[in-house]
Design a protein around this motif. Structure first.
Motif, PDB file in Angstrom:
ATOM      1  N   ILE A  71      -1.636 -15.368   8.281  1.00  8.76           N
ATOM      2  CA  ILE A  71      -1.836 -14.040   8.850  1.00  8.76           C
ATOM      3  C   ILE A  71      -1.425 -13.003   7.800  1.00  8.76           C
ATOM      4  O   ILE A  71      -0.323 -13.068   7.255  1.00  8.76           O
ATOM      5  CB  ILE A  71      -1.006 -13.857  10.133  1.00  8.76           C
ATOM      6  N   PHE A  72      -2.316 -12.060   7.524  1.00  9.39           N
ATOM      7  CA  PHE A  72      -2.026 -11.015   6.548  1.00  9.39           C
ATOM      8  C   PHE A  72      -1.195  -9.909   7.214  1.00  9.39           C
ATOM      9  O   PHE A  72      -1.414  -9.590   8.390  1.00  9.39           O
ATOM     10  CB  PHE A  72      -3.325 -10.436   5.988  1.00  9.39           C
ATOM     11  N   VAL A  73      -0.254  -9.330   6.471  1.00 12.35           N
ATOM     12  CA  VAL A  73       0.641  -8.330   7.049  1.00 12.35           C
ATOM     13  C   VAL A  73       0.702  -7.097   6.150  1.00 12.35           C
ATOM     14  O   VAL A  73       1.039  -7.193   4.967  1.00 12.35           O
ATOM     15  CB  VAL A  73       2.066  -8.895   7.246  1.00 12.35           C
ATOM     16  N   PHE A  74       0.371  -5.954   6.735  1.00 10.91           N
ATOM     17  CA  PHE A  74       0.440  -4.678   6.015  1.00 10.91           C
ATOM     18  C   PHE A  74       1.818  -4.070   6.227  1.00 10.91           C
ATOM     19  O   PHE A  74       2.235  -3.848   7.370  1.00 10.91           O
ATOM     20  CB  PHE A  74      -0.635  -3.717   6.524  1.00 10.91           C
ATOM     21  N   PRO A  75       2.558  -3.761   5.152  1.00 15.05           N
ATOM     22  CA  PRO A  75       3.913  -3.216   5.309  1.00 15.05           C
ATOM     23  C   PRO A  75       3.895  -1.719   5.623  1.00 15.05           C
ATOM     24  O   PRO A  75       3.277  -0.938   4.903  1.00 15.05           O
ATOM     25  CB  PRO A  75       4.552  -3.482   3.937  1.00 15.05           C
ATOM     26  N   LEU A  76       4.562  -1.339   6.701  1.00 14.94           N
ATOM     27  CA  LEU A  76       4.688   0.080   7.024  1.00 14.94           C
ATOM     28  C   LEU A  76       5.892   0.666   6.296  1.00 14.94           C
ATOM     29  O   LEU A  76       6.695  -0.062   5.707  1.00 14.94           O
ATOM     30  CB  LEU A  76       4.821   0.255   8.534  1.00 14.94           C
ATOM     31  N   ASN A  77       6.003   1.981   6.363  1.00 12.07           N
ATOM     32  CA  ASN A  77       7.044   2.615   5.553  1.00 12.07           C
ATOM     33  C   ASN A  77       8.126   3.271   6.386  1.00 12.07           C
ATOM     34  O   ASN A  77       7.987   3.493   7.592  1.00 12.07           O
ATOM     35  CB  ASN A  77       6.425   3.632   4.608  1.00 12.07           C
ATOM     36  N   VAL A  78       9.218   3.577   5.713  1.00 10.31           N
ATOM     37  CA  VAL A  78      10.252   4.440   6.247  1.00 10.31           C
ATOM     38  C   VAL A  78      10.703   5.313   5.073  1.00 10.31           C
ATOM     39  O   VAL A  78      10.770   4.844   3.931  1.00 10.31           O
ATOM     40  CB  VAL A  78      11.422   3.647   6.852  1.00 10.31           C
ATOM     41  N   SER A 138      -5.764   5.083   0.365  1.00  9.82           N
ATOM     42  CA  SER A 138      -6.015   4.232  -0.812  1.00  9.82           C
ATOM     43  C   SER A 138      -5.276   2.903  -0.713  1.00  9.82           C
ATOM     44  O   SER A 138      -5.800   1.853  -1.117  1.00  9.82           O
ATOM     45  CB  SER A 138      -5.604   4.957  -2.095  1.00  9.82           C
ATOM     46  N   SER A 139      -4.052   2.916  -0.148  1.00  8.61           N
ATOM     47  CA  SER A 139      -3.291   1.671  -0.029  1.00  8.61           C
ATOM     48  C   SER A 139      -3.898   0.761   1.027  1.00  8.61           C
ATOM     49  O   SER A 139      -3.869  -0.473   0.892  1.00  8.61           O
ATOM     50  CB  SER A 139      -1.829   1.965   0.297  1.00  8.61           C
ATOM     51  N   VAL A 140      -4.467   1.356   2.078  1.00 11.65           N
ATOM     52  CA  VAL A 140      -5.123   0.565   3.124  1.00 11.65           C
ATOM     53  C   VAL A 140      -6.400  -0.068   2.575  1.00 11.65           C
ATOM     54  O   VAL A 140      -6.686  -1.248   2.814  1.00 11.65           O
ATOM     55  CB  VAL A 140      -5.431   1.436   4.357  1.00 11.65           C
ATOM     56  N   ILE A 141      -7.173   0.711   1.836  1.00 11.04           N
ATOM     57  CA  ILE A 141      -8.418   0.203   1.236  1.00 11.04           C
ATOM     58  C   ILE A 141      -8.114  -0.936   0.270  1.00 11.04           C
ATOM     59  O   ILE A 141      -8.783  -1.977   0.272  1.00 11.04           O
ATOM     60  CB  ILE A 141      -9.167   1.349   0.532  1.00 11.04           C
ATOM     61  N   GLU A 142      -7.094  -0.756  -0.550  1.00  7.42           N
ATOM     62  CA  GLU A 142      -6.705  -1.810  -1.496  1.00  7.42           C
ATOM     63  C   GLU A 142      -6.283  -3.078  -0.766  1.00  7.42           C
ATOM     64  O   GLU A 142      -6.633  -4.197  -1.176  1.00  7.42           O
ATOM     65  CB  GLU A 142      -5.556  -1.308  -2.376  1.00  7.42           C
ATOM     66  N   TYR A 143      -5.552  -2.913   0.328  1.00  7.17           N
ATOM     67  CA  TYR A 143      -5.087  -4.047   1.137  1.00  7.17           C
ATOM     68  C   TYR A 143      -6.271  -4.858   1.659  1.00  7.17           C
ATOM     69  O   TYR A 143      -6.310  -6.090   1.531  1.00  7.17           O
ATOM     70  CB  TYR A 143      -4.237  -3.518   2.288  1.00  7.17           C
TER      71      TYR A 143
END
Length: 292
Positions: free
Chosen positions: A23-30, A66-71
């Motif tokens: 399962i791929f996981v996109f890291p969210l930020n703080v 851009s980070s979402v597209i790269e992901y």
């Protein structure tokens, strides 16, 4: 057709479980004092807790497109035809809208974005449910409908923060209410209803409030069909022990593990928060069969 399953760190899936199930996981930020950190990469729950206890300014924000597209380009480069991606509830964040916009504008709709209408272990339960459905060959375009049915199945979620400071800083409650509540020791009991956090009631006694909630949940939700999950962020061990004991007394032999609260949620509820979640089993399989 090769299908990738994807989510973000709102669901608190461990790196080990994500890797084992592919399962791929996109890291969210703080964002701490203006500096951005990525969940599970450059910050963990303990580090966020320390920053919040020290009174640093904490914020969250949507990632740059851009980070979402790269992901997603990275996922498609591995030979996948479609991606099924879960987001935190659209009523808590603009993440769902962002990912839908990018799917439509950059990937010709090849990303099926599913609104989990949930967070933490509840969201993880939906992701694991989708994992099993994809393995069975279920039409991926029907998954949102199936997830909505699970959410409508009397799912129960309650959170109680240690104090009102983080909720005030995040604009969830007014400064005046926060000051008065903290002065007299009142804490809000917050429920997740229709995908959004709402104040259920107020309490001075966290232990009593959760025992009362458990009694209500027990009336409608047996472990034959539902999973009980306790989530915490630097929480009072005595309160956690009481909650776990109550569940184990009701269902002898049912071993529950305390799960983390997603960092992007911690940023708004603050250290000391405790949560109780009840979600449907995954096609008759307990979530704890995955969380070993």
């Amino acid at each position: 057709m090769k299908i990738a399953l994807s989510t973000d760190t709102s669901c608190t899936i461990s790196k080990e479980l994500a890797s084992s199930l592919n399962i791929f996981v996109f890291p969210l930020n703080v964002i701490i004092n203006g500096e951005e950190f990525l969940d599970g990469i450059t910050i963990n729950q303990d580090e966020l807790c320390k920053a919040m206890r020290e009174g640093k300014t904490i914020k969250t924000s949507t990632p740059p497109p851009s980070s979402v597209i790269e992901y997603f380009n990275n996922i498609f480069s591995q030979g996948y035809d479609y991606v099924v991606h879960f987001t935190i509830s659209s009523k808590l964040s603009s993440m769902n809208q962002l990912f839908n916009n990018i799917s439509n504008s950059e990937f010709e709709g090849k990303i099926i974005v599913i609104d989990a209408y949930s967070v933490c272990t509840q969201m993880l339960s939906h992701v694991l449910f989708a994992y099993e459905e994809i393995k069975k060959g279920t039409d991926i375009f029907k998954l949102q409908e199936l997830v909505d049915e699970r959410n409508n199945d009397n799912v129960k979620v309650s959170f109680i923060p240690e104090n009102l400071k983080a909720l005030k800083n995040g604009g969830r409650i007014s400064p005046a209410i926060a000051v008065i509540g903290n002065m007299i020791g009142l804490k809000p009991v917050i429920s997740l209803t229709d995908g959004q956090l709402v104040k259920d009631t107020m309490t001075r006694n966290m232990k009593k409030a959760f025992v009362e909630k458990l009694d209500l949940f027990f009336e409608e939700h047996s472990i034959e069909k539902y999973d009980y999950s306790v989530v915490a962020f630097d929480s009072n061990k005595q309160v956690l022990d009481i909650m776990i004991k109550q569940i184990e007394e009701k269902y002898p032999g049912y071993k529950i593990k305390v799960q983390p609260i997603a960092i992007n949620v911690c940023a708004h509820c603050g250290p000391g928060t405790v949560g109780l979640l009840v979600v449907p089993n995954i096609n008759g399989k307990s979530i704890y069969e995955y969380l070993k």
